[in-house]
Structures are given as C-alpha cells and as structure tokens.
Write an enzyme that holds these catalytic residues in place. Structure first.
Site, mmCIF file in Angstrom:
data_model
loop_
_atom_site.group_PDB
_atom_site.id
_atom_site.type_symbol
_atom_site.label_atom_id
_atom_site.label_comp_id
_atom_site.label_asym_id
_atom_site.label_seq_id
_atom_site.Cartn_x
_atom_site.Cartn_y
_atom_site.Cartn_z
ATOM 1 N N GLY A 278 0.773 -1.241 0.000
ATOM 2 C CA GLY A 278 0.000 0.000 0.000
ATOM 3 C C GLY A 278 0.799 1.282 0.000
ATOM 4 O O GLY A 278 0.216 2.367 0.046
ATOM 5 N N PRO A 321 4.794 -4.933 -0.882
ATOM 6 C CA PRO A 321 4.680 -3.808 -1.812
ATOM 7 C C PRO A 321 4.509 -4.290 -3.251
ATOM 8 O O PRO A 321 5.189 -5.228 -3.678
ATOM 9 C CB PRO A 321 6.032 -3.104 -1.654
ATOM 10 C CG PRO A 321 6.976 -4.189 -1.249
ATOM 11 C CD PRO A 321 6.163 -5.168 -0.425
ATOM 12 N N ARG A 323 2.857 -1.748 -6.019
ATOM 13 C CA ARG A 323 3.008 -0.478 -6.729
ATOM 14 C C ARG A 323 4.369 0.182 -6.482
ATOM 15 O O ARG A 323 4.983 0.710 -7.407
ATOM 16 C CB ARG A 323 1.889 0.466 -6.251
ATOM 17 C CG ARG A 323 1.866 1.802 -6.949
ATOM 18 C CD ARG A 323 0.893 2.767 -6.239
ATOM 19 N NE ARG A 323 -0.226 2.111 -5.631
ATOM 20 C CZ ARG A 323 -1.462 2.083 -6.140
ATOM 21 N NH1 ARG A 323 -1.714 2.699 -7.270
ATOM 22 N NH2 ARG A 323 -2.428 1.451 -5.513
ATOM 23 N N CYS A 391 -15.258 4.321 -26.914
ATOM 24 C CA CYS A 391 -16.570 4.934 -27.031
ATOM 25 C C CYS A 391 -17.138 5.228 -25.662
ATOM 26 O O CYS A 391 -18.079 4.549 -25.216
ATOM 27 C CB CYS A 391 -17.488 4.022 -27.824
ATOM 28 S SG CYS A 391 -16.885 3.891 -29.487
ATOM 29 N N TYR A 421 -0.862 -1.796 -11.914
ATOM 30 C CA TYR A 421 -2.313 -1.772 -12.095
ATOM 31 C C TYR A 421 -2.755 -1.139 -13.418
ATOM 32 O O TYR A 421 -3.846 -0.592 -13.509
ATOM 33 C CB TYR A 421 -2.996 -1.079 -10.901
ATOM 34 C CG TYR A 421 -2.622 -1.728 -9.580
ATOM 35 C CD1 TYR A 421 -3.068 -3.010 -9.278
ATOM 36 C CD2 TYR A 421 -1.791 -1.082 -8.668
ATOM 37 C CE1 TYR A 421 -2.712 -3.618 -8.083
ATOM 38 C CE2 TYR A 421 -1.425 -1.697 -7.478
ATOM 39 C CZ TYR A 421 -1.892 -2.972 -7.197
ATOM 40 O OH TYR A 421 -1.530 -3.578 -6.026
HETATM 41 N N1 LLP Z 1 -1.173 -7.014 -0.152
HETATM 42 C C1 LLP Z 1 -2.491 -7.161 -0.259
HETATM 43 C C2 LLP Z 1 -3.177 -8.119 0.618
HETATM 44 C C3 LLP Z 1 -3.214 -6.414 -1.193
HETATM 45 O O1 LLP Z 1 -4.524 -6.575 -1.278
HETATM 46 C C4 LLP Z 1 -2.532 -5.496 -2.034
HETATM 47 C C5 LLP Z 1 -3.258 -4.710 -3.015
HETATM 48 C C6 LLP Z 1 -1.143 -5.378 -1.908
HETATM 49 C C7 LLP Z 1 -0.497 -6.145 -0.945
HETATM 50 C C8 LLP Z 1 -0.328 -4.479 -2.766
HETATM 51 O O2 LLP Z 1 -0.677 -3.135 -2.636
HETATM 52 P P1 LLP Z 1 0.248 -2.015 -3.313
HETATM 53 O O3 LLP Z 1 1.564 -1.994 -2.571
HETATM 54 O O4 LLP Z 1 0.450 -2.374 -4.734
HETATM 55 O O5 LLP Z 1 -0.533 -0.752 -3.170
HETATM 56 N N2 LLP Z 1 -6.120 -1.397 -8.420
HETATM 57 C C9 LLP Z 1 -5.802 -0.444 -7.374
HETATM 58 C C10 LLP Z 1 -5.009 -1.053 -6.262
HETATM 59 C C11 LLP Z 1 -5.647 -2.280 -5.684
HETATM 60 C C12 LLP Z 1 -4.769 -2.906 -4.662
HETATM 61 C C13 LLP Z 1 -5.282 -4.231 -4.246
HETATM 62 N N3 LLP Z 1 -4.494 -4.863 -3.247
HETATM 63 C C14 LLP Z 1 -5.059 0.738 -8.000
HETATM 64 O O6 LLP Z 1 -4.856 0.741 -9.193
HETATM 65 O O7 LLP Z 1 -4.704 1.675 -7.296
#
Ligand code: LLP
Length: 463
Positions: A278, A321, A323, A391, A421
């Site tokens: 996150g 992590p 993103r 569209c 993403y």
């Molecule tokens: N761990 C778990 C349990 C998760 O559900 C997620 C993301 C992550 C790790 C990784 O999170 P990150 O570090 O990538 O933020 N589609 C959305 C984001 C959805 C994230 C879902 N879970 C976007 O484009 O912002």
C-alpha cells in the site's frame, strides 16, 4: 495528491477540475526523476531514451501503445526493499500490480518473495521458477481447486480470509496429507487516507475478518484447533497509495494487541506479522513518497515498540509492496492522433490507447503526468486532456496536463508511473488489443508480454 495554487494561472486554468489549479511546469521538456523510471533521459536530439533505447526506436520496432519497463530500475527498487528490510524480514512483491514471467525471475534473483491471489497468478509464478515456499496465496474467495493447487504446490503460506476458508483449507490440507502454514487476515478498523475503492482495513468491506467484536480472536481459536493448519501469524493490509505512516502505526498496534491476547489465552506467541502493501508512489511532481529504508525503519520501530510494551518477542515482519516496486519503473508510450481544441475550454488530445490500457483515471480519479517524448519543443504550454479512442466520454488517461502548443498528430507522448495496475487491469473494451510490455536495459529492448492480435481475440470467439 493535490496540486498547488499558482497566482498567475495558466491559459484556461478556470476549467481545471475543482481543487486543481495547476501551473504549467517551468520547462515542459524536463522530466521529473520522481515520476520517471531511473534510466529515462533525453538524448542530444531531444528524444527520450530509457535503458539506452530511444522511444522513437521502440515505437518503430514494436508499435504503440506500449508499456515500457526499465529492468535496471525494477531490480534496483526490488533490491532497495530487500536491503531495507534485511534478513529478519520478508518482502513479498504483490503480483497483482504487474506479473509476468520475466518479472518473477528478476524477483527471485533479487531475493524477494511473491504474493499471488489467483490460481493463474500462482501458475505464472511457478512456471517462472519462483520456489513455492517463497509464495503467499491470498484472496477473499479462493476456490477449492485453487486451494488444492496452492497446498499441493507447497506454497509458503495461505492467507485465510474468512471463517469458511479456515475450515476449507484445513480440510484440503489434511486430505492431501499436509499441514499448511497459514496467516489470518484481519481488518483492524483503520480508515486509510486513500480512495474508497482501494482502502481495505475499515470494517465495512469484503476483505479479512474484523478484529472488532472478538471475531479475529475467534478465528484464531478455530485455526489453532485444526490439524491441517499451522498458524504462523496475523496479516493486515490497510489499503493502497498511502503516504501517511500513521495508519500502519494503528494497524501494528492492533495486530500486536491481538498477538498479546493470543499469548494470554493460548500460551502461543505467533512468530510472524504481515503488514501488507500500500505504500504510495509519485504519479505527479506533487507526490512525495517515502524511501524503502525509511518505511522499513518506521515499521520495525513501531512493531518493536508495541511488542516491548506487550512483553512479546518481536515477530518476523513481512510486507507486500506492489506499486512501490513496479509502478515507477514503466511508462506507457502513445502516438498522438486527433487534436481537438475546444474554444474557451481545453484541448483534447487523443491517443491510440485509453481506458483499455489505463483504467485508473476513470476508476479512481487517479492523476498522471504526461510529456512529449519524441522531440523537445519551445512552444508555449497548452492545457490538455489526454483521452483514449474508446466509445465513452470518461475514457480519460490524463485529466489535466500541459503539453507544448505545437503538438501534432504522429508525435509520441508518454505517461509515466504506469507500471502498476495498468497492464494488470487492462481490458479489451471495443476489442482493443492489449498492448505489449517491453523491457529495456543497456541499449536493448525486447518483448516480455506480447501485444494481443486480432487472431488472439477471434480465437476466443467460438461462434
Ligand atoms: N497485499 C495485499 C493483501 C493487497 O490486497 C494489495 C493490493 C497489496 C499487498 C499491494 O498493494 P500495493 O503496494 O500495490 O498498493 N487497483 C488499485 C489497487 C488495488 C490494490 C489491491 N491490493 C489501484 O490501481 O490503485
């Protein structure tokens, strides 16, 4: 992610979306290293290069739109996370952000683990040689077949997401003669300061088991009784694109509180906690993400402090992590098509992709930046909206941005920070063919995920 006010104001500033009174950057040709992959630069002719490869060559050889991924940057970021957390912690790259076999190999080589959340992500990871014991399997609705596959493969952990799943995984593990290592995902009741659709630790949503009302403690009670399960820890993921560490602080406090309750009730000190992913990245120059070493230090201090207060041995920490590793390492390369100036409003610049390769703007109101990359320009800044060819009027890639006023059809523009993403959430809307992912390094470029073809789509359509 708000942009700062500017007293002079740009042309057409009055039409910028509410709260966004943006100023054109001082130099439209400059590329802010915060939002661009590490090896991105302009060559002597003004053409942007990445990994030593000019974007004009990429467009010629591979076509547009295309995602361009800087391998050196990806590896450097993965390594930075690994190094920051050290040997007493584990870093699981969240495959949902972007997963391909090349990326899995890079991660395995850099010493990271992998978080997958479907049977197909698991298959991708295994087929690229990620050792099963370095894989965590997630999901709020894992099918029996997926669980069987994960247990059978010997994944390092399954993250249990519901009461039903506790029983289901235990049963499947037993029937396969295994004892599966598991964590229980809890929701700690934290409101992460992020878009509603990507916040995950408040109670009114589908993930995890609420800490509130003793539900998480009850889940632990049940898991500890089942022979097919080895409960190794508690998991919490509070959301995505978060800059403020205070949410993690509250989450760690509550997770450790549960560990203490478990110790007091069962005499068991669970050896691990996972604080999820996150961590936010810079999509525009206004975002200021933290470095992995700062995050690692903050998280380990929080957990150590909380455990000392509860007189618990500090558990092994893991993080997930996605993103923050892949996001900044890629950009999307587009060719400019129709340019439509709307008098008194703004100029719409259409590209050869759109919401099918980047749904984040439409879905989360995400902000991106954009630059002209096939040449430099001294023309004055023009307020634009970069839109796709689909569209739908919501088919917006970059809502408010400045590009040079002499922009013309055939120019190449690129949107940075699209590594996470975007390809993984791409669609075939209007039968768009999903773009390829190109990797670049040391002057070479190659395809790691190929462009879809008409034949690919027609093959699925069995008439
Ligand atoms: N761990 C778990 C349990 C998760 O559900 C997620 C993301 C992550 C790790 C990784 O999170 P990150 O570090 O990538 O933020 N589609 C959305 C984001 C959805 C994230 C879902 N879970 C976007 O484009 O912002």
């Amino acid at each position: 992610m708000s942009r700062s006010a500017h007293p002079a104001g740009p042309r057409h500033a009055d039409v910028l979306s509410e709260g966004h009174y943006a100023a054109p950057p001082a130099d439209l040709n400059s590329l802010d290293p915060k939002v661009w992959a590490q090896t991105v630069t302009r060559d002597a002719d003004g053409v942007v290069t990445v990994g030593g490869v000019p974007v004009t060559r990429l467009a010629e050889e591979f076509g547009t739109p295309a995602y361009v991924l800087d391998e050196a940057d990806f590896r450097a970021r993965a390594r930075a996370w690994r190094t920051a957390f050290g040997q007493d912690a584990d870093v699981f790259y969240a495959g949902k952000a972007f997963l391909s076999r090349a990326v899995v190999r890079w991660l395995a080589e850099e010493g990271l683990n992998l978080d997958v959340c479907s049977g197909t992500e698991l298959a991708t990871a295994l087929s690229a040689g990620m050792p099963a014991d370095r894989i965590a399997f997630h999901g709020n609705n894992k099918s029996a077949a997926e669980i069987e596959r994960a247990v059978g493969a010997g994944v390092g952990r399954i993250v249990l997401d519901s009461f039903q799943e506790i029983v289901r995984v235990a049963h499947i593990a037993q029937s396969l003669g295994r004892r599966q290592r598991v964590q229980i995902r809890i929701t700690v009741g934290v409101e992460a300061h992020t878009h509603e659709f990507i916040a995950t630790a408040h109670e009114d949503q589908k993930f995890g088991i609420p800490l509130a009302g003793g539900q998480a403690a009850e889940a632990v009670r049940r898991a500890l009784k089942l022979d097919g399960l080895e409960l190794i820890g508690i998991h919490s993921h509070i959301g995505s694109q978060i800059f403020d560490m205070s949410g993690f602080e509250v989450a760690a406090h509550r997770v450790v509180g549960l560990l203490r309750e478990i110790r007091d009730e069962h005499g068991v000190e669970l050896p691990e906690i996972d604080l999820g992913g996150g961590l936010g990245i810079a999509y525009t120059s206004d975002d200021d993400p933290r470095e992995p070493h700062e995050i690692a230090k903050a998280l380990s201090e929080i957990v150590t402090r909380e455990c000392e207060a509860a007189r618990l041995r500090t558990p092994r920490i893991s993080v997930e992590p996605g993103r923050a590793i892949v996001g900044p390492t890629a950009f999307t390369l587009y060719e400019v098509g129709t340019i439509k100036p709307l008098e008194g409003l703004r100029t719409y610049v259409s590209v050869d992709g759109g919401m099918s390769d980047n749904i984040r703007t439409a879905l989360y109101d995400a902000e991106y930046s954009v630059a002209l990359v096939s040449r430099t320009s001294d023309a004055e800044p023009l307020l634009v909206r970069v839109v796709g060819k689909h569209c739908e009027s919501g088919d917006i890639v970059v809502k408010d941005a400045f590009l040079p006023a002499d922009l013309a059809p055939g120019d190449l523009i690129a949107v940075p920070a699209t590594g996470a993403y975007c390809r993984s959430m791409a669609s075939n809307y209007n039968h768009a063919l999903r773009p390829p992912v190109l990797a670049v390094r040391d002057g070479a470029a190659w395809v790691i995920v190929r462009r879809e073809t008409e034949d690919d789509l027609l093959r699925l359509d069995v008439g």
